[in-house]
Design a protein around this motif. Structure first.
Motif, PDB file in Angstrom:
ATOM      1  N   THR A 105      16.274  -8.680   1.214  1.00 32.05           N
ATOM      2  CA  THR A 105      14.999  -8.003   0.984  1.00 32.05           C
ATOM      3  C   THR A 105      15.091  -6.554   1.449  1.00 32.05           C
ATOM      4  N   PHE A 106      14.683  -5.646   0.550  1.00 32.47           N
ATOM      5  CA  PHE A 106      14.677  -4.206   0.815  1.00 32.47           C
ATOM      6  C   PHE A 106      13.275  -3.663   0.578  1.00 32.47           C
ATOM      7  N   MET A 107      12.933  -2.574   1.285  1.00 34.10           N
ATOM      8  CA  MET A 107      11.630  -1.951   1.120  1.00 34.10           C
ATOM      9  C   MET A 107      11.814  -0.521   0.622  1.00 34.10           C
ATOM     10  N   ASP A 108      11.067  -0.158  -0.427  1.00 34.56           N
ATOM     11  CA  ASP A 108      11.055   1.205  -0.950  1.00 34.56           C
ATOM     12  C   ASP A 108      10.452   2.100   0.131  1.00 34.56           C
ATOM     13  N   THR A 109      11.163   3.164   0.532  1.00 29.58           N
ATOM     14  CA  THR A 109      10.679   4.011   1.622  1.00 29.58           C
ATOM     15  C   THR A 109       9.515   4.914   1.214  1.00 29.58           C
ATOM     16  N   ASP A 110       9.246   5.046  -0.100  1.00 33.11           N
ATOM     17  CA  ASP A 110       8.112   5.869  -0.555  1.00 33.11           C
ATOM     18  C   ASP A 110       6.854   5.023  -0.756  1.00 33.11           C
ATOM     19  N   THR A 111       6.996   3.904  -1.475  1.00 34.56           N
ATOM     20  CA  THR A 111       5.819   3.105  -1.849  1.00 34.56           C
ATOM     21  C   THR A 111       5.612   1.885  -0.959  1.00 34.56           C
ATOM     22  N   TYR A 112       6.583   1.553  -0.127  1.00 34.25           N
ATOM     23  CA  TYR A 112       6.566   0.374   0.749  1.00 34.25           C
ATOM     24  C   TYR A 112       6.580  -0.945  -0.035  1.00 34.25           C
ATOM     25  N   ASP A 113       6.913  -0.889  -1.335  1.00 39.07           N
ATOM     26  CA  ASP A 113       7.072  -2.115  -2.125  1.00 39.07           C
ATOM     27  C   ASP A 113       8.363  -2.798  -1.694  1.00 39.07           C
ATOM     28  N   GLN A 114       8.362  -4.136  -1.661  1.00 37.95           N
ATOM     29  CA  GLN A 114       9.554  -4.881  -1.292  1.00 37.95           C
ATOM     30  C   GLN A 114      10.200  -5.478  -2.536  1.00 37.95           C
ATOM     31  N   ILE A 115      11.543  -5.444  -2.570  1.00 37.74           N
ATOM     32  CA  ILE A 115      12.278  -6.072  -3.667  1.00 37.74           C
ATOM     33  C   ILE A 115      13.329  -6.993  -3.067  1.00 37.74           C
ATOM     34  N   GLN A 116      13.702  -8.010  -3.832  1.00 36.12           N
ATOM     35  CA  GLN A 116      14.763  -8.918  -3.410  1.00 36.12           C
ATOM     36  C   GLN A 116      15.941  -8.764  -4.355  1.00 36.12           C
ATOM     37  N   THR A 165      20.752   3.099  -0.752  1.00 32.87           N
ATOM     38  CA  THR A 165      20.287   3.590  -2.044  1.00 32.87           C
ATOM     39  C   THR A 165      20.429   2.455  -3.053  1.00 32.87           C
ATOM     40  N   VAL A 166      19.307   2.046  -3.649  1.00 35.76           N
ATOM     41  CA  VAL A 166      19.331   0.993  -4.660  1.00 35.76           C
ATOM     42  C   VAL A 166      19.410   1.662  -6.029  1.00 35.76           C
ATOM     43  N   GLU A 187      18.943   5.052 -12.133  1.00 33.11           N
ATOM     44  CA  GLU A 187      17.852   5.525 -11.292  1.00 33.11           C
ATOM     45  C   GLU A 187      18.201   5.155  -9.853  1.00 33.11           C
ATOM     46  N   GLN A 188      18.121   6.119  -8.952  1.00 27.41           N
ATOM     47  CA  GLN A 188      18.469   5.868  -7.553  1.00 27.41           C
ATOM     48  C   GLN A 188      17.249   6.100  -6.673  1.00 27.41           C
ATOM     49  N   LYS A 189      16.949   5.103  -5.815  1.00 29.96           N
ATOM     50  CA  LYS A 189      15.821   5.230  -4.893  1.00 29.96           C
ATOM     51  C   LYS A 189      16.259   4.789  -3.511  1.00 29.96           C
ATOM     52  N   ASP A 190      15.733   5.483  -2.500  1.00 30.68           N
ATOM     53  CA  ASP A 190      16.032   5.129  -1.117  1.00 30.68           C
ATOM     54  C   ASP A 190      15.227   3.903  -0.712  1.00 30.68           C
ATOM     55  N   HIS A 191      15.904   2.960  -0.084  1.00 33.58           N
ATOM     56  CA  HIS A 191      15.277   1.738   0.411  1.00 33.58           C
ATOM     57  C   HIS A 191      15.742   1.485   1.843  1.00 33.58           C
ATOM     58  N   GLN A 192      15.031   0.613   2.519  1.00 35.05           N
ATOM     59  CA  GLN A 192      15.395   0.208   3.875  1.00 35.05           C
ATOM     60  C   GLN A 192      15.640  -1.287   3.861  1.00 35.05           C
ATOM     61  N   TYR A 193      16.760  -1.713   4.464  1.00 34.05           N
ATOM     62  CA  TYR A 193      17.070  -3.140   4.530  1.00 34.05           C
ATOM     63  C   TYR A 193      16.159  -3.805   5.546  1.00 34.05           C
ATOM     64  N   LEU A 194      15.520  -4.920   5.138  1.00 31.34           N
ATOM     65  CA  LEU A 194      14.616  -5.630   6.037  1.00 31.34           C
ATOM     66  C   LEU A 194      15.233  -6.907   6.588  1.00 31.34           C
ATOM     67  N   TYR A 195      15.560  -7.878   5.697  1.00 23.66           N
ATOM     68  CA  TYR A 195      16.094  -9.156   6.172  1.00 23.66           C
ATOM     69  C   TYR A 195      16.757  -9.918   5.035  1.00 23.66           C
ATOM     70  N   ALA A 196      17.511 -10.970   5.422  1.00 17.90           N
ATOM     71  CA  ALA A 196      18.154 -11.864   4.454  1.00 17.90           C
ATOM     72  C   ALA A 196      17.445 -13.207   4.521  1.00 17.90           C
ATOM     73  N   GLU A 197      17.235 -13.797   3.350  1.00 14.65           N
ATOM     74  CA  GLU A 197      16.624 -15.125   3.272  1.00 14.65           C
ATOM     75  C   GLU A 197      17.415 -15.927   2.247  1.00 14.65           C
TER      76      GLU A 197
END
Length: 187
Positions: A82-93, A113-114, A67-77
């Protein structure tokens, strides 16, 4: 989806020995004696181990669709990205080790693409090329006129690449994120 052993291509994800494996390299081999086979270098997507296997054309393997979804890179901790789903704005690590050396090419706001399997992220596809500034480049050695002579240079993200002799510190260059190589000067 079942495919024959000789149809495995680099980038394919297959199930083999109760695991998910990414085909890194494939080579068709036709020995003088015996049937032809595909020599495939596999990398386990869960624990990162590598394996070399032979697959005959008559063997079938299960090719996995990711499954491939577009995400936006936010930051490293720490070791997590941490990436954000560009459709739902959910964040994943996602662990940094999943990207290996390519993690250095992540830039704030970069679209990636995650790839996931059964809800678990197993890969991140970066853009093929990124533009970065050269912060340090060795001087050209006099008399080095061979067309293929390259010199080491340090990029702003701390990665060393080989660049042509005409590239100087302060210039911006385009780098291939898969091969980690110089492509061209940025316009």
């Amino acid at each position: 989806m079942k495919i024959n052993g000789n149809e495995i291509r680099p980038g394919n994800v297959i199930t083999h020995k109760n695991g998910l494996w990414l085909a890194v390299k494939t080579q068709a081999v036709k020995p003088g004696k015996g049937p032809a086979y595909a020599q495939v270098e596999l990398k386990n997507l869960i624990d990162g181990t590598k394996l070399n296997e032979r697959f005959r054309a008559s063997e079938t393997v299960e090719r996995v669709r990711l499954e491939q979804k577009d995400h936006q890179y936010l930051y490293a901790e720490g070791d997590m990205l941490t990436f954000m789903d560009t459709d739902t704005y959910d964040q994943i690590q996602i662990p940094r080790e999943l990207l290996e050396d390519r993690a250095a090419f992540l830039q704030d706001g970069m679209k990636v693409t995650v790839e996931s399997h059964e809800g678990r992220a197993i890969g991140v596809a970066l853009p093929d090329h990124v533009t970065l500034a050269v912060v340090e480049a060795d001087p050209v050695v006099k008399g080095q006129t061979a067309a293929s002579s390259y010199k080491p240079a340090m990029l702003e993200n701390g990665v060393r690449v080989m660049v042509p002799p005409f590239v100087e510190a302060g210039e911006r260059v385009v780098v291939d994120t898969n091969e980690i190589t110089y492509v061209k000067r940025a316009e």
